[in-house]
Design an enzyme around this catalytic site. Structure first.
Site, PDB file in Angstrom:
ATOM      1  N   HIS B 237      48.945   0.763  52.959  1.00 45.83           N
ATOM      2  CA  HIS B 237      48.386   0.633  54.409  1.00 45.83           C
ATOM      3  C   HIS B 237      47.204  -0.395  54.904  1.00 45.83           C
ATOM      4  O   HIS B 237      47.369  -1.214  55.728  1.00 45.83           O
ATOM      5  CB  HIS B 237      48.198   1.943  55.129  1.00 45.83           C
ATOM      6  CG  HIS B 237      49.456   2.808  55.349  1.00 45.83           C
ATOM      7  ND1 HIS B 237      50.488   2.467  56.500  1.00 45.83           N
ATOM      8  CD2 HIS B 237      49.806   3.899  55.137  1.00 45.83           C
ATOM      9  CE1 HIS B 237      51.221   3.232  56.656  1.00 45.83           C
ATOM     10  NE2 HIS B 237      50.748   4.156  55.975  1.00 45.83           N
ATOM     11  N   ARG B 240      48.129  -3.917  54.668  1.00 45.23           N
ATOM     12  CA  ARG B 240      48.796  -4.572  55.770  1.00 45.23           C
ATOM     13  C   ARG B 240      47.970  -5.078  56.703  1.00 45.23           C
ATOM     14  O   ARG B 240      48.377  -5.847  57.712  1.00 45.23           O
ATOM     15  CB  ARG B 240      49.722  -3.657  56.374  1.00 45.23           C
ATOM     16  CG  ARG B 240      50.912  -3.389  55.476  1.00 45.23           C
ATOM     17  CD  ARG B 240      52.208  -2.612  56.024  1.00 45.23           C
ATOM     18  NE  ARG B 240      53.229  -3.003  55.361  1.00 45.23           N
ATOM     19  CZ  ARG B 240      54.375  -2.126  55.294  1.00 45.23           C
ATOM     20  NH1 ARG B 240      54.288  -1.087  55.996  1.00 45.23           N
ATOM     21  NH2 ARG B 240      55.338  -2.703  54.534  1.00 45.23           N
ATOM     22  N   ARG B 350      71.775  -5.766  43.023  1.00 43.63           N
ATOM     23  CA  ARG B 350      71.114  -7.138  43.127  1.00 43.63           C
ATOM     24  C   ARG B 350      70.506  -7.545  41.707  1.00 43.63           C
ATOM     25  O   ARG B 350      70.475  -8.937  41.387  1.00 43.63           O
ATOM     26  CB  ARG B 350      70.227  -7.027  44.129  1.00 43.63           C
ATOM     27  CG  ARG B 350      70.821  -7.182  45.502  1.00 43.63           C
ATOM     28  CD  ARG B 350      69.900  -7.082  46.624  1.00 43.63           C
ATOM     29  NE  ARG B 350      70.457  -7.037  47.864  1.00 43.63           N
ATOM     30  CZ  ARG B 350      70.849  -7.933  48.558  1.00 43.63           C
ATOM     31  NH1 ARG B 350      70.842  -9.263  48.110  1.00 43.63           N
ATOM     32  NH2 ARG B 350      71.620  -7.513  49.593  1.00 43.63           N
ATOM     33  N   ARG B 354      70.972 -11.101  39.798  1.00 45.69           N
ATOM     34  CA  ARG B 354      69.999 -12.051  39.431  1.00 45.69           C
ATOM     35  C   ARG B 354      69.971 -12.301  38.263  1.00 45.69           C
ATOM     36  O   ARG B 354      69.612 -13.467  37.939  1.00 45.69           O
ATOM     37  CB  ARG B 354      68.797 -11.205  39.637  1.00 45.69           C
ATOM     38  CG  ARG B 354      67.406 -12.149  39.896  1.00 45.69           C
ATOM     39  CD  ARG B 354      66.340 -11.113  40.280  1.00 45.69           C
ATOM     40  NE  ARG B 354      66.571 -10.580  41.763  1.00 45.69           N
ATOM     41  CZ  ARG B 354      66.058  -9.502  41.898  1.00 45.69           C
ATOM     42  NH1 ARG B 354      65.654  -8.488  40.832  1.00 45.69           N
ATOM     43  NH2 ARG B 354      66.462  -8.702  43.088  1.00 45.69           N
ATOM     44  N   GLY B 413      62.653 -10.595  43.449  1.00 45.39           N
ATOM     45  CA  GLY B 413      62.330  -9.326  43.226  1.00 45.39           C
ATOM     46  C   GLY B 413      60.950  -8.873  43.256  1.00 45.39           C
ATOM     47  O   GLY B 413      60.097  -9.593  42.811  1.00 45.39           O
ATOM     48  N   GLY B 415      60.009  -6.182  41.525  1.00 43.54           N
ATOM     49  CA  GLY B 415      59.472  -5.241  40.403  1.00 43.54           C
ATOM     50  C   GLY B 415      59.652  -3.938  40.500  1.00 43.54           C
ATOM     51  O   GLY B 415      59.209  -3.155  39.648  1.00 43.54           O
ATOM     52  N   LEU B 418      64.176  -1.122  40.611  1.00 39.02           N
ATOM     53  CA  LEU B 418      65.000  -0.344  39.649  1.00 39.02           C
ATOM     54  C   LEU B 418      64.131   0.787  39.723  1.00 39.02           C
ATOM     55  O   LEU B 418      64.831   2.099  39.658  1.00 39.02           O
ATOM     56  CB  LEU B 418      65.016  -0.966  38.364  1.00 39.02           C
ATOM     57  CG  LEU B 418      66.125  -2.118  38.066  1.00 39.02           C
ATOM     58  CD1 LEU B 418      66.084  -2.388  36.685  1.00 39.02           C
ATOM     59  CD2 LEU B 418      67.526  -1.599  38.720  1.00 39.02           C
TER      60      LEU B 418
END
Lengths: 239, 450
Positions: B237, B240, B350, B354, B413, B415, B418
């Site tokens: 948070h 951001r 995806r 990749r 990606g 990281g 997955l």
């Protein structure tokens, strides 16, 4: 009430300053307030054409402010929510927010949404908008109104982000023709396409998902490898 | 009782003492030399009748004949008296036998007594003045075993006492261990609120101490996990806010004239977007790890979902000269959270796109199988890329794990994809595992209970 006065309620002072400058260049006059209670007071003063309201405020949070505003006023409110928090978005819209934007946002998108909300709220066109825009773009089952930034498919509103909206607008304008990815990047994202930049493709993919992959048996948006994208122009009998 | 040591010590000592007391009591209350008449009554009556009949018909000679026969068969002696005369066979008998016979004649009742050398003797009136005095044959091993006054009773008492005390001791030892085990299993399966304290009651022994230690440990693990999640959420948070400012500042900078700055500024904007995506993923991950319970599940048609995901991925992959295809698809419906399932599967697909080689196609299979734990849906995503070193296969699902520099950020990606897949699948009670396929490439299999 002045047409271009905007009230920004956000506890991040520095962001408020930056927004004031950015929106100022777009022809808006920005008043910033950093806490909810004062913000509510100012929003109810009737001096603004639109309120940009952050959900995460200390003490009185954005939802409380919004509820209090809606008890007394119909001033358009654009809420800034935490990204990915659908609950915030839904609650905000149900409580009477006119639109929402996840934070952090691209300022271009904020401007586009402010204009759209104002237009929908019945204000006159903002100064930078050219008057000779077509009323509505209609291709196949999709309708897009550049004026109000609303997209309908088969009569139902499809919620698009500003980037998706721009992409669709560009594709619909050249329906049946291939639009280069470079061009799409420039128009929708405002920047040149560079190697490894998959943003256009990612946005295009989610646009496709929202609109539906196919019209009848045809692919709605075609990916022309190495070139760009094409929106299929369907004749009436295909639908 | 205070401690396990004390309890075990006292139990064993107590059992031994109790057995001793019991045996003593048995020894005092039962007479091992007592002779019981009843089991021999019928046999004696038969022998008596035979002897009386023999005497009446053949006199002393007949009785002597029977005596010799009994001796040959090694049967105990049987001597016949009449009133105080006898033995009627005319042979010698110990005075004790005479006394016993006389006593029987006087009282008219059956008598039992230890004879010379401890041999039990029984005397029985046969009517008409006849009296039989006979020895008792030694008991058979079986009779000796079931003799209520023999060793069996004592052993039985010892077994009973030991058994009872052992049972109580074992139960009191194993009950808290079992409680501890239940709590450990609950904790291991993710229920951080598992505690043993309440079920331990007022116990004060070592296992209770262990239980309390366990509770403290569980408490600490819970706190650590909670604070880790809170930290992750707070960081995300807090990151951001500056990012929001950065975006607006970038917007301002892009307005300033100057062609030279355009490229780098575009780049900055893209990186800011990437950073924002990463924060979003981190938040998702944090949410997945904290809101494990209480999510609403709806039936999700995996067949449709997988096809949609593959179509999307295919749409994007085409541009990079790669393909994705559903090579096998069976209709399967699972109960789950649509958005989470979509992300779980999409991330794997995806990831496959990749890393699959240029010009190759990622193959996606959706099958349904009935395992021992009920029906499951299996989604297999196989790419034709370089594969992954065996030792890294499990680590693929850890956040930010990157196999080598070859799989670097340039290939896109965040990281976390997955890791999100793994958490989401786990939340649905399923598993995900990766394996290298012969001939190169990796196969990731998601298994979800239907």
């Amino acid at each position: 009430m002045e047409e271009n006065r905007i009230l920004v309620i956000d506890d991040d002072r520095e962001l408020c300053e930056l927004l004031a400058e950015y929106l100022g260049q777009e022809g808006f006059v920005v008043e910033s307030v950093n806490e909810g209670s004062t913000g509510l007071e100012r929003a109810l003063s009737g001096a603004h054409a639109l309120v940009v309201l952050d959900v995460m405020l200390p003490e009185m949070n954005g939802f409380d402010v919004l509820r209090k505003i809606r008890e007394r006023s119909k001033v358009p409110v654009l809420m800034l929510t935490a990204r990915g928090n659908d609950v915030d978005r839904i609650v905000g819209l149900e409580m009477g927010a006119d639109d929402y934007l996840p934070k952090p946002f691209n300022p271009r998108e904020l401007v586009a949404r402010i204009r759209a909300v104002k237009r929908r709220a019945g204000s006159s066109a903002s100064p930078s908008e050219s008057p000779d825009l077509p009323e509505c773009l209609r291709v196949g089952d999709v309708e897009l109104s550049p004026e109000t930034r609303v997209v309908r498919r088969a009569g139902e509103v499809v919620e698009l982000t500003s980037v998706e909206f721009s992409l669709l607008e560009e594709l619909l304008r050249s329906a049946g023709k291939v639009v280069a990815r470079e061009e799409l990047s420039q128009v929708a994202l405002g920047r040149k396409l560079s190697p490894y930049d998959r943003s256009v493709d990612v946005h295009m993919s989610s646009l496709r998902r929202k609109l539906g992959h196919q019209i009848g048996t045809m692919e709605r948006i075609k990916n022309i490898r190495g070139v760009g994208y094409m929106y299929i122009r369907t004749s009436d009998r295909d639908i | 009782m205070r401690s396990l040591f004390f309890r075990i010590f006292v139990s064993f000592l107590g059992a031994t003492v109790l057995i001793g007391i019991l045996l003593l009591a048995l020894a005092l209350t039962t007479d091992p030399h007592r002779i019981v008449f009843a089991p021999h009554e019928e046999r004696l009556a038969r022998i008596g009748k035979e002897l009386v009949d023999a005497y009446r018909t053949g006199g002393s000679a007949a009785l002597q004949e029977i005596d010799r026969r009994r001796e040959r068969k090694e049967e105990p002696p049987a001597i016949l008296f009449r009133n105080s005369e006898g033995p009627l066979s005319g042979q010698q008998a110990p005075p004790l036998v005479h006394q016993l016979a006389a006593k029987t004649v006087v009282t008219g009742e059956r008598q039992a007594q230890r004879g010379p050398h401890g041999l039990p003797l029984l005397a029985m009136p046969l009517g008409d003045g006849y009296v039989l005095v006979a020895g008792v044959p030694p008991p058979s091993p079986l009779e000796r075993f079931f003799d209520p006054y023999g060793l069996t009773l004592r052993l039985g008492a010892a077994f009973l006492v030991t058994g009872l005390i052992s049972y109580l001791l074992a139960r009191s030892l194993s009950a808290p261990v079992r409680m501890l085990r239940d709590a450990t299993q609950k904790l291991a399966s993710g229920d951080l609120s598992a505690r043993v304290g309440p079920s331990l009651g007022n116990r004060r022994d070592e296992t209770a101490e262990l239980g309390r230690d366990f509770d403290r440990m569980a408490e600490r693990i819970g706190d650590l996990l909670a604070s880790q999640r809170r930290l992750l959420r707070d960081i995300s948070h807090e990151l951001r806010s500056p990012l929001a400012r950065l975006n607006v500042a970038l917007g301002l900078a892009l307005r300033k004239p100057g062609e030279d700055a355009q490229g780098p500024l575009d780049r900055m904007e893209r990186e800011a977007e990437r950073l924002n995506d990463l924060i979003g993923e981190l938040l998702t991950l944090a949410q997945l790890e904290s809101d494990a319970r209480g999510i609403e599940r709806i039936p999700v048609d995996l067949h449709i979902l997988v096809r949609e995901i593959v179509e999307d991925a295919e749409f994007e992959a085409k541009d990079a000269n790669r393909g994705v295809r559903v090579v096998q698809g069976e209709p399967v419906v699972v109960a789950g959270v649509y958005e989470l399932l979509r992300r779980a599967i999409e991330n794997v697909v995806r990831n496959g796109v990749r890393f699959t080689a240029k010009g190759s196609t990622v193959e996606v299979r959706l099958t349904r199988s009935d395992g021992i734990c009920g029906p499951t849906a299996q989604i297999s995503v196989r790419d034709h890329g370089p594969g992954v070193p065996e030792e890294s296969l499990d680590k693929l699902f850890e956040p930010f794990y990157r196999v080598t520099d070859a799989r670097d950020r340039r290939s896109g990606g965040t990281g976390i994809g997955l890791a999100i897949t793994q958490r989401a699948v786990k939340l649905h009670g399923g598993t995900v595992r990766a394996s290298n396929t012969p001939g190169g490439g990796m196969d990731v299999v998601l298994e979800l209970p239907c």
